[in-house]
Design an enzyme around this catalytic site. Structure first.
Site, PDB file in Angstrom:
ATOM      1  N   HIS A   1      58.095  49.603  49.603  1.00  0.00           N
ATOM      2  CA  HIS A   1      58.304  49.548  48.151  1.00  0.00           C
ATOM      3  C   HIS A   1      57.036  50.070  47.471  1.00  0.00           C
ATOM      4  O   HIS A   1      55.926  49.743  47.881  1.00  0.00           O
ATOM      5  CB  HIS A   1      58.594  48.095  47.741  1.00  0.00           C
ATOM      6  CG  HIS A   1      58.617  47.891  46.256  1.00  0.00           C
ATOM      7  ND1 HIS A   1      59.300  48.745  45.411  1.00  0.00           N
ATOM      8  CD2 HIS A   1      58.037  46.960  45.460  1.00  0.00           C
ATOM      9  CE1 HIS A   1      59.142  48.333  44.165  1.00  0.00           C
ATOM     10  NE2 HIS A   1      58.371  47.258  44.170  1.00  0.00           N
TER      11      HIS A   1
ATOM     12  N   ASN B   1      56.468  52.278  39.759  1.00  0.00           N
ATOM     13  CA  ASN B   1      57.306  51.249  40.384  1.00  0.00           C
ATOM     14  C   ASN B   1      58.718  51.346  39.802  1.00  0.00           C
ATOM     15  O   ASN B   1      58.947  50.941  38.664  1.00  0.00           O
ATOM     16  CB  ASN B   1      56.701  49.864  40.136  1.00  0.00           C
ATOM     17  CG  ASN B   1      57.500  48.757  40.808  1.00  0.00           C
ATOM     18  OD1 ASN B   1      58.631  48.962  41.240  1.00  0.00           O
ATOM     19  ND2 ASN B   1      56.920  47.573  40.886  1.00  0.00           N
TER      20      ASN B   1
ATOM     21  N   CYS C   1      62.860  44.134  42.782  1.00  0.00           N
ATOM     22  CA  CYS C   1      62.353  45.273  43.578  1.00  0.00           C
ATOM     23  C   CYS C   1      62.818  45.236  45.030  1.00  0.00           C
ATOM     24  O   CYS C   1      62.719  46.242  45.731  1.00  0.00           O
ATOM     25  CB  CYS C   1      60.834  45.316  43.523  1.00  0.00           C
ATOM     26  SG  CYS C   1      60.205  45.529  41.857  1.00  0.00           S
TER      27      CYS C   1
HETATM   28  N1  ACO Z   1      44.198  49.186  31.456  1.00  0.00           N
HETATM   29  C1  ACO Z   1      42.937  48.701  31.405  1.00  0.00           C
HETATM   30  N2  ACO Z   1      42.655  47.410  31.661  1.00  0.00           N
HETATM   31  C2  ACO Z   1      43.667  46.595  31.978  1.00  0.00           C
HETATM   32  C3  ACO Z   1      45.006  47.045  32.048  1.00  0.00           C
HETATM   33  C4  ACO Z   1      45.244  48.400  31.760  1.00  0.00           C
HETATM   34  N3  ACO Z   1      46.490  48.936  31.822  1.00  0.00           N
HETATM   35  N4  ACO Z   1      45.803  46.007  32.400  1.00  0.00           N
HETATM   36  C5  ACO Z   1      44.999  44.939  32.553  1.00  0.00           C
HETATM   37  N5  ACO Z   1      43.713  45.286  32.304  1.00  0.00           N
HETATM   38  C6  ACO Z   1      42.512  44.445  32.352  1.00  0.00           C
HETATM   39  C7  ACO Z   1      42.831  42.982  32.192  1.00  0.00           C
HETATM   40  O1  ACO Z   1      42.940  42.629  30.823  1.00  0.00           O
HETATM   41  C8  ACO Z   1      41.616  42.340  32.879  1.00  0.00           C
HETATM   42  O2  ACO Z   1      40.550  42.366  31.946  1.00  0.00           O
HETATM   43  P1  ACO Z   1      39.469  41.156  31.896  1.00  0.00           P
HETATM   44  O3  ACO Z   1      38.808  41.161  33.250  1.00  0.00           O
HETATM   45  O4  ACO Z   1      38.581  41.559  30.775  1.00  0.00           O
HETATM   46  O5  ACO Z   1      40.272  39.921  31.643  1.00  0.00           O
HETATM   47  C9  ACO Z   1      41.285  43.306  33.998  1.00  0.00           C
HETATM   48  O6  ACO Z   1      41.927  44.541  33.641  1.00  0.00           O
HETATM   49  C10 ACO Z   1      41.776  42.835  35.370  1.00  0.00           C
HETATM   50  O7  ACO Z   1      43.144  42.402  35.278  1.00  0.00           O
HETATM   51  P2  ACO Z   1      43.949  41.947  36.552  1.00  0.00           P
HETATM   52  O8  ACO Z   1      45.348  41.603  36.128  1.00  0.00           O
HETATM   53  O9  ACO Z   1      43.191  40.889  37.281  1.00  0.00           O
HETATM   54  O10 ACO Z   1      43.923  43.295  37.426  1.00  0.00           O
HETATM   55  P3  ACO Z   1      44.425  43.561  38.872  1.00  0.00           P
HETATM   56  O11 ACO Z   1      43.362  44.171  39.662  1.00  0.00           O
HETATM   57  O12 ACO Z   1      45.135  42.370  39.467  1.00  0.00           O
HETATM   58  O13 ACO Z   1      45.522  44.711  38.649  1.00  0.00           O
HETATM   59  C11 ACO Z   1      47.934  44.916  38.631  1.00  0.00           C
HETATM   60  C12 ACO Z   1      46.690  44.441  37.876  1.00  0.00           C
HETATM   61  C13 ACO Z   1      47.842  46.405  38.776  1.00  0.00           C
HETATM   62  C14 ACO Z   1      49.144  44.537  37.803  1.00  0.00           C
HETATM   63  C15 ACO Z   1      47.991  44.269  40.019  1.00  0.00           C
HETATM   64  O14 ACO Z   1      47.757  42.887  39.936  1.00  0.00           O
HETATM   65  C16 ACO Z   1      49.343  44.483  40.680  1.00  0.00           C
HETATM   66  O15 ACO Z   1      49.725  45.577  41.009  1.00  0.00           O
HETATM   67  N6  ACO Z   1      50.068  43.383  40.959  1.00  0.00           N
HETATM   68  C17 ACO Z   1      51.313  43.461  41.689  1.00  0.00           C
HETATM   69  C18 ACO Z   1      52.460  43.891  40.834  1.00  0.00           C
HETATM   70  C19 ACO Z   1      53.659  44.062  41.751  1.00  0.00           C
HETATM   71  O16 ACO Z   1      53.524  44.382  42.910  1.00  0.00           O
HETATM   72  N7  ACO Z   1      54.847  43.845  41.332  1.00  0.00           N
HETATM   73  C20 ACO Z   1      55.897  44.008  42.361  1.00  0.00           C
HETATM   74  C21 ACO Z   1      57.040  43.457  42.048  1.00  0.00           C
HETATM   75  S1  ACO Z   1      57.697  44.162  40.607  1.00  0.00           S
HETATM   76  C22 ACO Z   1      59.323  43.574  40.450  1.00  0.00           C
HETATM   77  O17 ACO Z   1      59.824  42.838  41.225  1.00  0.00           O
HETATM   78  C23 ACO Z   1      60.080  43.965  39.224  1.00  0.00           C
END
Ligand code: ACO
Length: 324
Positions: free
Chosen positions: A251, A281, A113
């Site tokens: 980004h 993204n 990214c």
């Molecule tokens: N729908 C519903 N529930 C979901 C989903 C979904 N799509 N995905 C995960 N959950 C659930 C999980 O199973 C978890 O459930 P549990 O509590 O029962 O175990 C709960 O939601 C919380 O999961 P987390 O992973 O802790 O959620 P978080 O608030 O961290 O959000 C996310 C996840 C959106 C991926 C976030 O962490 C994020 O954006 N991270 C950064 C990603 C990023 O910036 N990448 C950039 C680089 S990309 C590149 O370089 C290619």
């Protein structure tokens, strides 16, 4: 000698996949996706559309906006992690498609990214040293091809698109500074297996899943910390106060990461270009797509001070301070 952004361009595939569409494909909800990421819809390439297919119209628009001709382009730096071929690189393919002058360098840069920031920094140096008088910098991806559509934790995030800028020499500073970083100790936090060199029986079990693999909440924390530091670094390099920034062009991974960086800069969200709700993204395409959106709708004007930043797999991250 400085380099300046002479024109921008963007292109998105026609097909739109909404959160509602994803609700019908997997165990997720529109509310969860909006709340955790800010994403509402994303564009996904058709089966026959490749990364270079998306890049070509984006590049043509940037060339037109810069008031130059394809024959004037003498250097192409193409950021992507989803290339059409192992080789030739996407830059070479694009050079031929656009009808650019043969002979100038054309190559790809892979930094997930952060790819566009890496490509911009490289092209800036070509222009500053007079090795190029008209450089095309592209960020283009088909991340839908490396997305596991049965994995709700990543499938909701990634999308396809392309953005481009043309850099030209200028006597007044355009790109004021670029700042690139990487930390391979985080390589397992966000990666995509399926590398050509590991396509052997020795790696068969690890390489079977050719899709983005991510520990999302860990990526989130490292991204917020790294971006907070690199924006300070960029301002310090030009001895500028955060109040000097007209527009943050981040980004577009997650609205909460964007908001955290804006808070760090004391910038109201009205001065941040946000496209994550419409684009998802798009990896290396996300910053030039956002930049083009801000330029074309008239928010970003000539003379404005822009802070571009990105964070991606590797991990890699970077920033650029730009007088547009
Ligand atoms: N729908 C519903 N529930 C979901 C989903 C979904 N799509 N995905 C995960 N959950 C659930 C999980 O199973 C978890 O459930 P549990 O509590 O029962 O175990 C709960 O939601 C919380 O999961 P987390 O992973 O802790 O959620 P978080 O608030 O961290 O959000 C996310 C996840 C959106 C991926 C976030 O962490 C994020 O954006 N991270 C950064 C990603 C990023 O910036 N990448 C950039 C680089 S990309 C590149 O370089 C290619």
């Amino acid at each position: 000698m400085y380099s300046q952004i002479a024109g921008t361009g963007a292109h998105l595939p026609e097909k739109i996949v909404t959160n509602g569409d994803l609700e019908r494909m997997m165990d997720t909800t529109d509310a969860w996706i909006r709340d955790r990421t800010g994403i509402e819809r994303r564009h996904i390439a058709a089966d026959h559309e490749t990364t270079v297919d998306l890049a070509e119209p984006a590049a043509r628009r940037a060339i037109e906006a810069a008031g130059v001709r394809p024959e004037d382009i003498d250097c192409i730096v193409f950021a992507t992690s989803t290339p059409d071929y192992v080789f030739p690189n996407c830059g070479v393919l694009l050079q031929q498609r656009l009808g650019c002058r043969p002979g100038g360098p054309a190559f790809s840069v892979e930094a997930a990214c952060s790819g566009f920031l890496y490509a911009l920094a490289v092209a800036d140096k070509f222009v500053r040293t007079s090795d190029s008088s008209c450089a095309l910098v592209v960020g283009a991806e088909t991340f839908s091809r490396i997305t596991d559509w049965s994995d709700r934790s990543t499938a909701i995030l990634f999308a396809d698109g392309a953005g481009a800028v043309v850099l030209r020499p200028a006597e007044r500073p355009g790109i004021l500074s670029t700042h690139l970083h990487a930390d391979g100790s985080y390589k397992d936090m966000l990666y995509c297996p399926g590398g050509v060199s590991r396509d052997t029986p020795a790696f068969a079990s690890e390489e079977r899943r050719k899709a983005i693999t991510m520990t999302g909440n860990e990526v989130f924390k490292v991204a917020v910390t790294s971006l907070g530091k690199v924006v300070d670094e960029a301002l310090a390099a030009s001895r500028l106060d955060r109040s000097a920034i007209d527009w943050l062009v981040p980004h577009q991974a997650n609205i909460r990461i964007i908001q955290a960086t804006a808070r760090k800069l004391d910038l109201p969200m009205e001065r941040v270009i946000v496209t994550v709700q419409d684009h998802g993204n798009t990896s290396a395409a996300s910053v030039p797509l956002a930049l083009d959106a801000g330029v074309r709708d008239g928010r970003i004007k000539r003379g404005d001070l822009l802070l571009l930043e990105a964070f991606g797999g590797g991990v890699t991250w970077g920033a650029a301070l730009v007088r547009y």
